[in-house]
Write an enzyme that holds these catalytic residues in place. Structure first.
Site, PDB file in Angstrom:
ATOM      1  N   HIS A 356       0.798  -1.232   0.000  1.00 33.85           N
ATOM      2  CA  HIS A 356       0.000   0.000   0.000  1.00 33.85           C
ATOM      3  C   HIS A 356       0.824   1.272   0.000  1.00 33.85           C
ATOM      4  O   HIS A 356       0.280   2.358   0.154  1.00 33.85           O
ATOM      5  CB  HIS A 356      -0.918   0.052   1.222  1.00 33.85           C
ATOM      6  CG  HIS A 356      -1.998  -0.973   1.208  1.00 33.85           C
ATOM      7  ND1 HIS A 356      -3.256  -0.721   0.722  1.00 33.85           N
ATOM      8  CD2 HIS A 356      -2.001  -2.261   1.616  1.00 33.85           C
ATOM      9  CE1 HIS A 356      -4.008  -1.806   0.854  1.00 33.85           C
ATOM     10  NE2 HIS A 356      -3.255  -2.758   1.383  1.00 33.85           N
ATOM     11  N   LYS A 544      -7.662  14.113   4.845  1.00 34.10           N
ATOM     12  CA  LYS A 544      -6.838  12.903   4.773  1.00 34.10           C
ATOM     13  C   LYS A 544      -5.801  13.023   5.866  1.00 34.10           C
ATOM     14  O   LYS A 544      -5.685  14.069   6.499  1.00 34.10           O
ATOM     15  CB  LYS A 544      -6.162  12.769   3.408  1.00 34.10           C
ATOM     16  CG  LYS A 544      -5.488  14.062   2.943  1.00 34.10           C
ATOM     17  CD  LYS A 544      -4.825  13.906   1.583  1.00 34.10           C
ATOM     18  CE  LYS A 544      -5.778  14.022   0.413  1.00 34.10           C
ATOM     19  NZ  LYS A 544      -6.093  12.733  -0.199  1.00 34.10           N
ATOM     20  N   ARG A 545      -5.049  11.952   6.090  1.00 34.55           N
ATOM     21  CA  ARG A 545      -3.987  12.045   7.083  1.00 34.55           C
ATOM     22  C   ARG A 545      -3.022  13.181   6.725  1.00 34.55           C
ATOM     23  O   ARG A 545      -2.829  13.499   5.554  1.00 34.55           O
ATOM     24  CB  ARG A 545      -3.226  10.715   7.170  1.00 34.55           C
ATOM     25  CG  ARG A 545      -3.981   9.658   7.919  1.00 34.55           C
ATOM     26  CD  ARG A 545      -4.325  10.124   9.328  1.00 34.55           C
ATOM     27  NE  ARG A 545      -3.151  10.202  10.150  1.00 34.55           N
ATOM     28  CZ  ARG A 545      -2.772   9.278  11.026  1.00 34.55           C
ATOM     29  NH1 ARG A 545      -3.520   8.214  11.219  1.00 34.55           N
ATOM     30  NH2 ARG A 545      -1.664   9.412  11.728  1.00 34.55           N
ATOM     31  N   LYS A 550       1.545  14.363   1.128  1.00 37.33           N
ATOM     32  CA  LYS A 550       0.184  14.726   0.700  1.00 37.33           C
ATOM     33  C   LYS A 550       0.042  16.235   0.492  1.00 37.33           C
ATOM     34  O   LYS A 550      -0.937  16.713  -0.055  1.00 37.33           O
ATOM     35  CB  LYS A 550      -0.839  14.222   1.714  1.00 37.33           C
ATOM     36  CG  LYS A 550      -0.914  12.698   1.806  1.00 37.33           C
ATOM     37  CD  LYS A 550      -1.882  12.258   2.904  1.00 37.33           C
ATOM     38  CE  LYS A 550      -1.853  10.762   3.192  1.00 37.33           C
ATOM     39  NZ  LYS A 550      -2.583   9.960   2.191  1.00 37.33           N
ATOM     40  N   THR A 652      -8.100   7.046  -1.729  1.00 31.73           N
ATOM     41  CA  THR A 652      -9.481   6.564  -1.859  1.00 31.73           C
ATOM     42  C   THR A 652     -10.480   7.686  -1.568  1.00 31.73           C
ATOM     43  O   THR A 652     -11.621   7.614  -2.018  1.00 31.73           O
ATOM     44  CB  THR A 652      -9.748   5.361  -0.926  1.00 31.73           C
ATOM     45  OG1 THR A 652      -9.150   5.621   0.341  1.00 31.73           O
ATOM     46  CG2 THR A 652      -9.176   4.090  -1.504  1.00 31.73           C
ATOM     47  N   LYS A 656     -14.335   8.938  -3.206  1.00 30.52           N
ATOM     48  CA  LYS A 656     -15.535   9.318  -2.439  1.00 30.52           C
ATOM     49  C   LYS A 656     -16.013  10.700  -2.863  1.00 30.52           C
ATOM     50  O   LYS A 656     -17.208  10.956  -3.001  1.00 30.52           O
ATOM     51  CB  LYS A 656     -15.230   9.272  -0.938  1.00 30.52           C
ATOM     52  CG  LYS A 656     -14.926   7.859  -0.445  1.00 30.52           C
ATOM     53  CD  LYS A 656     -14.203   7.814   0.901  1.00 30.52           C
ATOM     54  CE  LYS A 656     -13.563   6.437   1.099  1.00 30.52           C
ATOM     55  NZ  LYS A 656     -12.598   6.377   2.211  1.00 30.52           N
TER      56      LYS A 656
HETATM   57  C1  26W Z   1       4.636   1.218   9.765  1.00 33.80           C
HETATM   58  C2  26W Z   1       3.542   2.200   9.882  1.00 33.80           C
HETATM   59  C3  26W Z   1       2.598   2.168   8.748  1.00 33.80           C
HETATM   60  C4  26W Z   1       1.258   2.289   9.020  1.00 33.80           C
HETATM   61  C5  26W Z   1       0.365   2.285   8.001  1.00 33.80           C
HETATM   62  C6  26W Z   1       3.028   2.013   7.474  1.00 33.80           C
HETATM   63  C7  26W Z   1       2.132   2.010   6.445  1.00 33.80           C
HETATM   64  C8  26W Z   1       0.803   2.134   6.697  1.00 33.80           C
HETATM   65  C9  26W Z   1      -0.187   2.108   5.581  1.00 33.80           C
HETATM   66  C10 26W Z   1       0.326   1.273   4.452  1.00 33.80           C
HETATM   67  C11 26W Z   1      -0.524   3.479   5.166  1.00 33.80           C
HETATM   68  C12 26W Z   1      -1.738   3.574   4.295  1.00 33.80           C
HETATM   69  O1  26W Z   1      -2.849   3.665   4.778  1.00 33.80           O
HETATM   70  N1  26W Z   1      -1.532   3.594   2.979  1.00 33.80           N
HETATM   71  C13 26W Z   1      -2.598   3.975   2.091  1.00 33.80           C
HETATM   72  O2  26W Z   1      -3.304   2.849   1.632  1.00 33.80           O
HETATM   73  C14 26W Z   1      -4.434   3.240   0.869  1.00 33.80           C
HETATM   74  C15 26W Z   1      -5.217   1.997   0.530  1.00 33.80           C
HETATM   75  O3  26W Z   1      -4.542   1.224  -0.397  1.00 33.80           O
HETATM   76  C16 26W Z   1      -4.008   4.021  -0.367  1.00 33.80           C
HETATM   77  O4  26W Z   1      -5.164   4.465  -1.027  1.00 33.80           O
HETATM   78  C17 26W Z   1      -3.155   5.218   0.031  1.00 33.80           C
HETATM   79  O5  26W Z   1      -2.636   5.848  -1.131  1.00 33.80           O
HETATM   80  C18 26W Z   1      -2.012   4.758   0.919  1.00 33.80           C
HETATM   81  O6  26W Z   1      -1.285   5.861   1.415  1.00 33.80           O
END
Ligand code: 26W
Length: 815
Positions: A356, A544-545, A550, A652, A656
């Site tokens: 992701h 968003k976060r 971003k 995503t 929406k």
């Molecule tokens: C190690 C900490 C950590 C925590 C969460 C690393 C990575 C994450 C996730 C992978 C972050 C995340 O939410 N990524 C998002 O995933 C969405 C669903 O596929 C994508 O639409 C977003 O672009 C992506 O940033």
């Protein structure tokens, strides 16, 4: 679903009596929320049981979605809609003089996720059940979800999210299915009762994992799947001996240590974690889930595991559950005496992995010391997996010593979780076309050369049940009046709306709906944080976060620029605009927090300056979460999707917004590209450097932010205003932000995310937006074009893609 008013009323009263000792007249809003939910669950129960029976009856392949996060949001309204009884329940409540909206607001969000990845998991579960696929979620029942954000003096302050302080009416505790997960200890080698040699663990810390099940109700079908969340506790409670000796702290130590595992969601999104407790969480739910699956399998098939991969497919949601790979090896080998080769055959046909993110800092790796200390036997298995991988690497890439070292699962004293996933899984997928291409050609290039057949793309999607039918009932009715039902389960039907592009009445109606939704958001924000929003202004939204990539910073710098312009140039008279932000920053992410402070500081200044009153306003929505998102998307005119090209895997929220008729202002990044492709670039606003252009500058080290400052005085001015006292008399608050753009700090290059490089192009796109909004009808036509072409972005389509290429599930009809 059948609905009997009198029966429902009777259930409701019974519940209030039994649970709270009250009758309806005495019940408060929360009691009512609880009783309505519990009564609805009562109705759903037979279908839930029937679904389980159906899956057990003739074993078919089932999907298990392992995810550290499920960002479910609220359940009540969505569940009622999915089982088709929302209107009936509403009527019953009306007859009893109860306002549904009021009790709906009593439900806390199940905020068991950070952002995109967690919400995607929730949308997937909705689609799986709706499409009648046997697919379930496995995760952690965090006692505290995503923190509650409050803005105090412009700063983000985090408060614990105690979402379980009242009981959750949707969950069912299954103590009968608890399992034990072991940590630490030492490896011992012995014999089984029947004389077989066997490894086992001595002196481990034992933790009980108890599952809580939540129903996942399909829309307009009898299928009810399960989200199973594990809670940690100590099997032995607290130490009575120590308690009696009045050593209270030590008496509860063991208990606390166990319970801490499922205590709280780590609020890091796309950032480094590296904390032992996080690895504990990951192993905890991965091991519990696998024990659950294996136990069930052995109950049906005995210890011949040759059918396991035919009946199970396990999707790993990013690297967080990748430790499930060596854990399944361990269970098969140590507990069922399966040979290495047979176990490896099962594992490599069962697991699939989704990536992701391509941010390097988010690719999980664990120091050997932590990993081995917590999971000594699992580590031993990882070593063996790695040993065999390195042999393979030497054969495939003779003499390429760099690859032998860097593709090894264990190197630099670290365990590389993504490498283990790619090596062991039969499928590796990205989440948008560009993202998958970048994985293949850049980030995971070497792995793509080794295993090209594993790589595939699955562009993300969102469920239209929650994000349109439930969140935007007016637009949903508008659509149904014109093209009939059907789109709820087949979003590509929206295409039929294109017939209405030149229908004046429809366009006027669409404008009316958007204005009403904007008024509703304005009402909410007046009530929630005493903000005044003008529904006649453009609602320009970025929610968003908070992350540097971003580029919320680009957005607020542009706001500062517009403010300067309005003050300096009396002839500048664009349409009124409201810039809306919503974002949580990881608690330890300092620069992200500075950006929040900056947004709030700019908001404070602008909103109190009479010279620009009625022209621009800046609003920071506190504590952005799923239930607030449901109010924001329907009210948005402009969707800000402005990440540095190549860095947002998919996004995503962009989908929406589109589905709710907002126009995208975006870079050619992630799924934006596919959105522009579907809606037509002319129905959105594209800006910014392309991925290739950025890659080129990166390769040539040719990016010099100073050049952009030199040739754009308006840009130079806003950047200078970060430190010249305009917004902050101490000149210190935003100095780090300023320096990170202009000089680079802590060994970083200046402006890592190309904010200054894209500023001019962003401003021009914003000008186009202001001009386009002048023609409201034309704007609404563009919005309708977007809605009509949002079909591709249903998570139903995504799920069908996964089923066809990876999972190979068959639909199971529940009778
Ligand atoms: C190690 C900490 C950590 C925590 C969460 C690393 C990575 C994450 C996730 C992978 C972050 C995340 O939410 N990524 C998002 O995933 C969405 C669903 O596929 C994508 O639409 C977003 O672009 C992506 O940033």
């Amino acid at each position: 679903m059948e609905f009997n008013k009198e029966e429902f009323k009777a259930n409701l009263s019974a519940r209030l009596r039994r649970q709270y000792g009250k009758d309806i007249s005495q019940a408060n809003k929360h009691d009512l929320f609880d009783a309505v939910s519990a009564s609805a669950l009562e109705l759903i129960m037979p279908n839930w049981m029937a679904t389980r029976n159906e899956y057990d009856k003739k074993p078919t392949k089932q999907l298990y979605y392992l995810s550290a996060e499920f960002l479910m949001g609220r359940a009540l309204s969505n569940n009622l809609i999915n089982c088709g009884i929302k209107e009936s329940v509403n009527e019953v409540l009306k007859e009893m003089n109860i306002d549904f909206n009021m009790i709906e607001d009593e439900e806390p969000d199940a905020g068991l996720g950070n952002g995109g990845l967690g919400r995607l998991a929730a949308c997937f579960l909705d689609s799986l059940a709706t499409l009648d696929y046997p697919g379930h979620g496995y995760g952690i029942r965090y006692e505290y979800g995503m923190f509650e954000q409050r803005i105090e003096d412009g700063y983000q302050v985090e408060y614990p999210d105690n979402w379980l302080q009242h009981r959750d009416p949707w969950e069912i505790k299954r103590s009968d299915l608890a399992v034990t997960v072991k940590f630490g200890g030492n490896i011992a080698y012995g014999k089984t009762p029947d004389g077989q040699p066997r490894f086992f663990i001595e002196n481990a810390e034992e933790v009980t994992a108890t599952p809580y099940d939540m129903p996942i109700i399909g829309y307009d079908t009898k299928t009810v799947n399960t989200l199973r969340l594990w809670q940690a506790s100590s099997p032995n409670g607290f130490d009575l001996q120590l308690f009696n000796n009045m050593d209270y702290n030590r008496a509860v130590e063991r208990q606390n240590s166990a319970e801490n595992i499922s205590r709280v969601l780590y609020p890091n999104d796309n950032g480094p974690s590296g904390k032992a407790l996080r690895l504990k969480q990951q192993y905890f739910f991965s091991s519990a889930s696998l024990q659950d699956l294996v136990r069930h399998y052995v109950g049906d098939h005995g210890t011949d595991f040759s059918k396991f991969a035919e009946l199970h497919v396990i999707q790993l949601n990013d690297t967080h559950p990748v430790v499930a790979i060596p854990e399944l090896m361990r269970i098969l080998i140590d507990e069922y005496n399966v040979s290495w080769d047979e176990a490896w055959d099962v594992v490599t046909h069962t697991f699939a992995y989704t990536n992701h993110t391509i941010l390097a800092e988010a690719l999980e790796k664990w120091p050997i010391e932590i990993f081995q200390g917590l999971l000594p036997r699992v580590y031993q298995i990882v070593e063996e997996i790695n040993r065999r991988l390195v042999i393979e690497l030497r054969q495939k890439f003779p003499n390429d010593y760099y690859k032998h070292e860097h593709m090894a699962i264990i190197h630099n004293n670290m365990v590389y979780m993504a490498w283990m996933a790619i090596h062991a899984c039969f499928s590796v997928n990205g989440v948008a076309e560009l993202h998958t291409e970048l994985l293949k050609t850049a980030e995971l290039k070497d792995w793509y050369t080794l295993y090209p057949e594993k790589f595939n793309n699955k562009t993300n999607g969102i469920t239209q049940r929650r994000w349109l039918l439930n969140a935007n009932p007016k637009l949903a009715a508008f659509i149904t009046e014109r093209i009939g039902h059907g789109w709820e389960k087949e979003l590509s039907k929206l295409k039929d709306l294109e017939k209405y592009i030149d229908d004046d009445a429809s366009i006027n109606e669409l404008i009316k709906i958007k204005t009403e939704n904007k008024q509703a958001l304005a009402d909410y924000l007046k009530h929630a944080q005493n903000e005044f929003l003008d529904p006649e202004s453009i609602f320009d939204v970025q929610v968003k976060r908070l992350h540097e990539y971003k580029r919320q910073l680009l957005n607020i710098l542009h706001v500062m620029y517009i403010y300067n312009r309005l003050v300096e140039d009396p002839d500048y008279n664009p349409p009124a605009r409201t810039f809306i932000f919503g974002a949580k920053a990881a608690s330890g992410y300092r620069r992200a927090k500075s950006i929040i402070k900056l947004i709030n500081t700019v908001a404070e200044r602008i909103n109190n300056d009479r010279r620009v009153r009625g022209k621009i306003r800046v609003v920071f929505v506190e504590n952005y979460r799923v239930s607030v998102a449901e109010k924001i998307f329907p009210a948005a005119d402009v969707s800000e999707q402005i990440s540095t090209a190549g860095l947002e895997a998919s996004g995503t929220s962009n989908m929406k917004f589109m589905l709710n008729g907002a126009l995208t202002l975006g870079t050619m990044d992630g799924a934006n590209i596919e959105i522009f492709e579907e809606a037509g670039k002319e129905n959105g606003f594209v800006f910014g450097l392309l991925t290739e252009e950025i890659k080129k500058m990166e390769a040539e080290h040719s990016y010099n932010p100073q050049e952009y400052l030199d040739c754009n005085p308006a840009l130079a001015k806003v950047v200078e205003q970060l430190v010249d006292g305009t917004y902050d008399p101490t000149h210190q608050l935003f100095k780090e932000l300023h320096d990170s753009l202009v000089y680079g700090v802590e060994g970083q290059r200046p402006d890592v995310y190309y904010v200054l490089a894209d500023f001019d192009s962003y401003c021009k796109a914003k000008e186009k937006i202001a001009a386009a909004y002048g023609d409201k009808k034309q704007w609404a036509k563009m919005a309708l074009k977007n809605i009509a072409n949002a079909g591709k972005f249903s998570s139903d389509r995504t799920i069908e893609d996964y089923v066809r290429d990876i999972w190979h599930l068959k639909k199971v009809e529940v009778k």
